[in-house]
Design an enzyme around this catalytic site. Structure first.
Site, PDB file in Angstrom:
ATOM      1  N   LYS A 106      62.400  19.767  34.086  1.00  0.00           N
ATOM      2  CA  LYS A 106      60.472  20.866  33.865  1.00  0.00           C
ATOM      3  C   LYS A 106      59.538  20.509  33.855  1.00  0.00           C
ATOM      4  O   LYS A 106      58.318  21.185  34.163  1.00  0.00           O
ATOM      5  CB  LYS A 106      60.375  21.526  32.004  1.00  0.00           C
ATOM      6  CG  LYS A 106      60.791  20.186  31.445  1.00  0.00           C
ATOM      7  CD  LYS A 106      61.842  19.966  29.852  1.00  0.00           C
ATOM      8  CE  LYS A 106      61.921  18.900  29.735  1.00  0.00           C
ATOM      9  NZ  LYS A 106      62.765  18.911  28.844  1.00  0.00           N
TER      10      LYS A 106
ATOM     11  N   GLU B  38      67.804  25.684  37.084  1.00  0.00           N
ATOM     12  CA  GLU B  38      68.202  26.338  36.251  1.00  0.00           C
ATOM     13  C   GLU B  38      68.247  25.817  35.331  1.00  0.00           C
ATOM     14  O   GLU B  38      67.732  26.000  34.193  1.00  0.00           O
ATOM     15  CB  GLU B  38      69.762  27.165  36.881  1.00  0.00           C
ATOM     16  CG  GLU B  38      70.310  27.538  35.830  1.00  0.00           C
ATOM     17  CD  GLU B  38      69.496  29.316  35.768  1.00  0.00           C
ATOM     18  OE1 GLU B  38      69.325  30.270  35.835  1.00  0.00           O
ATOM     19  OE2 GLU B  38      68.395  29.389  34.296  1.00  0.00           O
TER      20      GLU B  38
ATOM     21  N   LYS C 233      57.550  24.684  30.116  1.00  0.00           N
ATOM     22  CA  LYS C 233      59.064  25.738  30.387  1.00  0.00           C
ATOM     23  C   LYS C 233      58.404  27.359  30.257  1.00  0.00           C
ATOM     24  O   LYS C 233      58.749  28.137  31.366  1.00  0.00           O
ATOM     25  CB  LYS C 233      60.263  25.787  29.178  1.00  0.00           C
ATOM     26  CG  LYS C 233      60.523  24.388  29.071  1.00  0.00           C
ATOM     27  CD  LYS C 233      61.358  24.335  28.390  1.00  0.00           C
ATOM     28  CE  LYS C 233      62.069  22.927  28.196  1.00  0.00           C
ATOM     29  NZ  LYS C 233      63.016  22.475  26.829  1.00  0.00           N
TER      30      LYS C 233
HETATM   31  N1  LIG Z   1      68.821  15.895  28.132  1.00  0.00           N
HETATM   32  C1  LIG Z   1      69.213  16.814  28.424  1.00  0.00           C
HETATM   33  O1  LIG Z   1      69.723  18.181  27.132  1.00  0.00           O
HETATM   34  C2  LIG Z   1      68.141  17.515  29.053  1.00  0.00           C
HETATM   35  C3  LIG Z   1      67.595  17.716  29.822  1.00  0.00           C
HETATM   36  N2  LIG Z   1      66.723  17.607  31.197  1.00  0.00           N
HETATM   37  C4  LIG Z   1      66.271  17.240  32.062  1.00  0.00           C
HETATM   38  O2  LIG Z   1      67.078  16.839  32.914  1.00  0.00           O
HETATM   39  C5  LIG Z   1      66.255  15.938  33.727  1.00  0.00           C
HETATM   40  C6  LIG Z   1      67.659  14.147  33.026  1.00  0.00           C
HETATM   41  O3  LIG Z   1      67.368  14.232  31.620  1.00  0.00           O
HETATM   42  P1  LIG Z   1      68.328  13.195  30.685  1.00  0.00           P
HETATM   43  O4  LIG Z   1      69.715  12.649  31.458  1.00  0.00           O
HETATM   44  O5  LIG Z   1      68.503  13.875  29.406  1.00  0.00           O
HETATM   45  O6  LIG Z   1      67.857  11.390  31.259  1.00  0.00           O
HETATM   46  P2  LIG Z   1      68.422  10.165  30.974  1.00  0.00           P
HETATM   47  O7  LIG Z   1      66.895   9.257  30.069  1.00  0.00           O
HETATM   48  O8  LIG Z   1      69.915  10.631  29.862  1.00  0.00           O
HETATM   49  O9  LIG Z   1      68.579   9.736  32.208  1.00  0.00           O
HETATM   50  C7  LIG Z   1      68.177   8.983  33.343  1.00  0.00           C
HETATM   51  C8  LIG Z   1      68.495   8.401  34.405  1.00  0.00           C
HETATM   52  O10 LIG Z   1      67.961   8.386  34.930  1.00  0.00           O
HETATM   53  C9  LIG Z   1      67.576   6.762  35.484  1.00  0.00           C
HETATM   54  N3  LIG Z   1      66.458   6.277  36.196  1.00  0.00           N
HETATM   55  C10 LIG Z   1      65.264   6.562  35.472  1.00  0.00           C
HETATM   56  N4  LIG Z   1      64.296   6.273  35.952  1.00  0.00           N
HETATM   57  C11 LIG Z   1      64.498   5.746  37.712  1.00  0.00           C
HETATM   58  C12 LIG Z   1      64.105   4.912  38.898  1.00  0.00           C
HETATM   59  N5  LIG Z   1      63.024   4.808  38.611  1.00  0.00           N
HETATM   60  N6  LIG Z   1      64.957   4.532  39.214  1.00  0.00           N
HETATM   61  C13 LIG Z   1      66.950   4.709  39.759  1.00  0.00           C
HETATM   62  N7  LIG Z   1      66.967   5.566  38.310  1.00  0.00           N
HETATM   63  C14 LIG Z   1      66.215   6.225  37.136  1.00  0.00           C
HETATM   64  C15 LIG Z   1      68.431   6.442  34.603  1.00  0.00           C
HETATM   65  O11 LIG Z   1      68.957   4.946  35.160  1.00  0.00           O
HETATM   66  P3  LIG Z   1      69.690   4.448  33.829  1.00  0.00           P
HETATM   67  O12 LIG Z   1      71.310   5.306  33.502  1.00  0.00           O
HETATM   68  O13 LIG Z   1      70.323   3.357  34.562  1.00  0.00           O
HETATM   69  O14 LIG Z   1      68.902   4.223  32.768  1.00  0.00           O
HETATM   70  C16 LIG Z   1      69.028   7.472  34.004  1.00  0.00           C
HETATM   71  O15 LIG Z   1      70.300   6.997  34.982  1.00  0.00           O
HETATM   72  C17 LIG Z   1      65.355  15.423  32.815  1.00  0.00           C
HETATM   73  O16 LIG Z   1      64.302  15.876  33.854  1.00  0.00           O
HETATM   74  C18 LIG Z   1      64.950  16.267  31.510  1.00  0.00           C
HETATM   75  O17 LIG Z   1      63.555  16.483  30.955  1.00  0.00           O
HETATM   76  C19 LIG Z   1      66.366  19.257  31.023  1.00  0.00           C
HETATM   77  C20 LIG Z   1      67.416  19.659  30.301  1.00  0.00           C
HETATM   78  C21 LIG Z   1      67.829  19.665  29.341  1.00  0.00           C
HETATM   79  N1  LIG Z   2      63.878  17.968  24.680  1.00  0.00           N
HETATM   80  C1  LIG Z   2      63.656  19.121  24.822  1.00  0.00           C
HETATM   81  C2  LIG Z   2      65.575  18.989  25.852  1.00  0.00           C
HETATM   82  C3  LIG Z   2      65.115  19.597  26.567  1.00  0.00           C
HETATM   83  O1  LIG Z   2      64.835  20.104  27.698  1.00  0.00           O
HETATM   84  C4  LIG Z   2      64.568  19.912  23.739  1.00  0.00           C
HETATM   85  O2  LIG Z   2      64.523  19.634  22.768  1.00  0.00           O
HETATM   86  O3  LIG Z   2      64.601  21.335  23.457  1.00  0.00           O
HETATM   87 NA    NA Z   3      68.221  28.055  32.398  1.00  0.00          NA
END
Ligand SMILES: NC(=O)C1=CN([C@@H]2O[C@H](COP(=O)(O)OP(=O)(O)OC[C@H]3O[C@@H](n4cnc5c(N)ncnc54)[C@H](OP(=O)(O)O)[C@@H]3O)[C@@H](O)[C@H]2O)C=CC1
Ligand SMILES: N[C@@H](CC=O)C(=O)O
Ligand code: NA
Length: 428
Positions: free
Chosen positions: A105, A129, A205
Site C-alpha cells: 500500500k 488487491e 489505503k
Molecule cells: N502482514 C499483513 O497482514 C499485510 C501486509 N501487507 C503488505 O504486504 C507486504 C509484506 O508484508 P509482510 O509479509 O507482513 O512483511 P514481512 O516483514 O513479514 O516479510 C517481508 C519479507 O520480505 C523479505 N525482504 C525484506 N526486505 C528485503 C530485501 N531488501 N531483499 C530481499 N528480501 C527482503 C523478508 O526476508 P526474510 O524473511 O529473510 O526476513 C521477508 O521474507 C508489505 O508491503 C505489507 O505492507 C498488506 C496487507 C496485510
Molecule cells: N498494520 C496494518 C496491517 C495491514 O495493512 C493494520 O493494522 O491494518
Molecule cells: Na483488498
C-alpha cells in the site's frame, strides 16, 4: 501445458501464505487458469532463516534483481514491502514485460500512478488487491462491480490495529497505552506503530480507494489525517452515552466531480453498520449514486486472508495472459483533480469544552457559534466531581469545515473557555 513462472519478492507473513495457497490449491488453481503455476525464485533477506513451509533452498536468493532479471519469469509477486528500492524493482520488471501483483500500500499510495502508467505503456497487468483491506476484494469491486456507477461516498475502517485498540477501549474500558502494547504483542501493529495510530496507514489505503472510486489521482497529500493517540476513555464514554461508537474512519466524498478525503477519529451512530465492525476487522462502506448503500467486511490483514487476495490477483493475471488481454483493465485516473475547499466540506461536530462555571458562559459560547454560522443540535452542561471546571458537550448540525475552524479560533480568544478538551467529526 507450459507452466506459468512466478518470481516472489518476500517470504514473510504474506509471502508464506502465498506459497501455502499456491502449493496447497495447485490442482484447483491450475484447472482455473489452464496451466500449472510454479514459484520459480524467491528473494528474501536471509536465506538461512527457518521457514514454516517447505522450500527448495535453490530457489532462494538475497538479490531481488536476480528475480527481476530472470527471463523465464512471467509474473512478479511483490510481498516484501518498502518503497524506493521496490519501486525500482517493479518499474524494471514492467520494462521487461513482466506482470506485477503487489500487496504494497505504501508503494501504491505514493507511486501507483507512475506504476500503472508504465504498466499501460508495456501492456502489463499490475494488480494490488491486498494493499487495501487485505482479504476484502474491495479494489476489484470498485474497478469492476461499480464500473457502471458514480461513487458518492466511501467510508472505511481500513486499519485493523486502530480498530482493535478502539474496540478494546470501548468494550472493556481499557486505556489507549495498554491496548496498543497488547496489539503490538499480538503482531497486529506495524513494527513502528506510528503509521497505524497516527492514521497514515489508513490514509495511504484511502488514497488508493479514492483514486479508484472517483477516477482521479487522489494523492496522499490530499488526505487530511489525524490519528487516535489522543483519544481518552472519557471521549469513548461520551460517544457511547450519545449513541455513537468511536472509529478511525477514512471518509472520501465526491459531488460534481469535486472530492474531499480524510482520516480521523469519528463518532459514528451506533446503528450504522460500520459502527459494529470490531476488533482487527476491516470494512468499507460504499455509497453509489445508482446502487445506494453497500458494505464489504472481512479480515484486513494476516497471512492467509492477505495471501488469498494476492493469489486471486495472480489468477487474474494468468487468465489475462491466456486471453492475451493483459494491461487492459487498469484504472489509470482520467479525470482532472478537483479538491473541495473547506467552505464546501460539511459535517457534524462533537465538542467537549472545559469552561468557567459562572453565569453567562453558555451565552458567550452560543454567540460564537451563531456569529460563525454554525447551528447547534444539542448542548449539555454537566458537573464532574474530578474537574473544577464545568464541562459542556456540544453537538453541531452539519457545518462547513471553515466555519468550524473559525469557531475554534474564536474559542482560543474567549476567556471563559479554559480548554477545548475534545473535538470529533460526527457521522450518521
Ligand atoms: N502482514 C499483513 O497482514 C499485510 C501486509 N501487507 C503488505 O504486504 C507486504 C509484506 O508484508 P509482510 O509479509 O507482513 O512483511 P514481512 O516483514 O513479514 O516479510 C517481508 C519479507 O520480505 C523479505 N525482504 C525484506 N526486505 C528485503 C530485501 N531488501 N531483499 C530481499 N528480501 C527482503 C523478508 O526476508 P526474510 O524473511 O529473510 O526476513 C521477508 O521474507 C508489505 O508491503 C505489507 O505492507 C498488506 C496487507 C496485510
Ligand atoms: N498494520 C496494518 C496491517 C495491514 O495493512 C493494520 O493494522 O491494518
Ligand atoms: Na483488498
Amino acid at each position: 501445458m507450459k507452466p506459468v513462472k512466478v518470481g516472489l519478492l518476500g517470504l514473510g507473513t504474506v509471502g508464506t501464505g502465498v506459497v501455502r495457497i499456491v502449493q496447497g490449491n495447485q490442482e484447483d488453481l491450475s484447472s482455473q487458469v489452464g496451466s500449472p503455476i510454479h514459484i520459480e525464485r524467491i528473494a528474501v533477506k536471509n536465506c538461512d532463516k527457518p521457514r514454516s513451509i517447505e522450500i527448495d533452498p535453490a530457489k532462494l536468493t538475497t538479490d531481488p534483481w536476480e528475480v527481476i532479471r530472470d527471463p523465464e519469469i512471467d509474473v512478479i509477486v511483490e510481498v516484501m514491502g518498502g518503497v524506493d528500492a521496490t519501486r525500482q524493482y517493479i518499474l524494471e520488471a514492467l520494462e521487461r514485460g513482466k506482470h506485477i501483483v503487489t500487496a504494497n500500500k505504501d508503494l501504491m499510495a505514493l507511486y501507483g500512478n507512475e506504476i500503472l502508467e508504465k504498466a499501460q505503456e508495456k501492456q502489463c497487468d499490475v494488480f494490488y488487491e491486498a494493499s487495501v483491506a487485505g482479504g476484502i476484494p474491495i479494489i476489484r469491486t470498485l474497478i469492476e462491480g461499480f464500473s457502471s456507477d458514480r461513487i458518492v461516498k466511501i467510508m472505511g475502517i481500513v486499519n485493523g490495529t486502530t480498530n482493535y485498540i478502539l474496540t478494546k477501549m470501548s468494550q472493556e474500558g481499557a486505556s489507549y497505552d495498554d491496548v496498543l502494547k497488547e496489539a503490538q504483542e499480538l503482531g497486529y501493529a506495524e513494527a513502528d506503530p506510528t503509521s497505524d495510530v497516527e492514521g497514515l496507514d489508513a490514509a495511504r489505503k484511502m488514497s488508493i480507494l479514492g483514486t479508484l472510486g472517483f477516477r482521479t489521482n487522489v494523492e496522499l497529500r490530499d488526505v487530511s489525517v489525524s490519528g487516535i493517540s489522543s483519544i481518552s476513555k472519557e471521549d469513548i464514554l461520551f460517544a457511547k452515552r450519545l449513541g455513537y461508537e468511536m472509529k478511525l474512519l477514512g471518509i472520501a466524498e465526491s459531488q460534481n466531480d469535486e472530492f474531499s478525503i480524510s482520516v480521523q477519529p469519528t463518532m459514528i451512530k451506533a446503528s450504522h453498520p460500520i459502527a459494529s465492525v470490531n476488533g482487527v476487522f476491516n470494512a468499507v462502506y460504499v455509497y453509489g449514486e445508482a446502487v445506494g448503500e453497500t458494505m464489504f467486511y472481512g479480515a484486513g490483514a494476516g497471512e492467509m486472508p492477505t495471501a488469498t487476495s494476492v493469489v486471486a490477483d495472480l489468477v487474474a493475471v494468468i487468465k489475462n495472459l491466456k486471453l492475451g488481454v493483459n494491461g487492459l483493465k487498469q484504472i489509470v485516473p482520467y479525470k482532472n483533480k478537483k479538491l473541495k475547499s473547506d467552505d464546501d466540506i460539511y459535517f457534524k461536530n462533537f465538542l467537549l469544552l472545559h469552561v468557567d462555571d459562572k453565569a453567562g458562559v453558555l451565552a458567550k459560547i452560543t454567540q460564537v457559534f451563531a456569529e460563525c454560522d454554525v447551528s447547534l443540535d444539542s448542548v449539555v452542561q454537566q458537573a464532574n466531581p474530578n474537574n473544577p471546571a464545568a464541562e459542556i458537550i456540544i453537538v453541531t448540525h452539519d457545518a462547513s469545515k471553515s466555519s468550524m475552524n473559525k469557531v475554534l479560533r474564536r474559542f482560543e480568544e474567549l476567556d471563559v473557555i479554559r480548554r477545548v478538551k475534545s473535538h470529533y467529526r460526527v457521522e450518521g
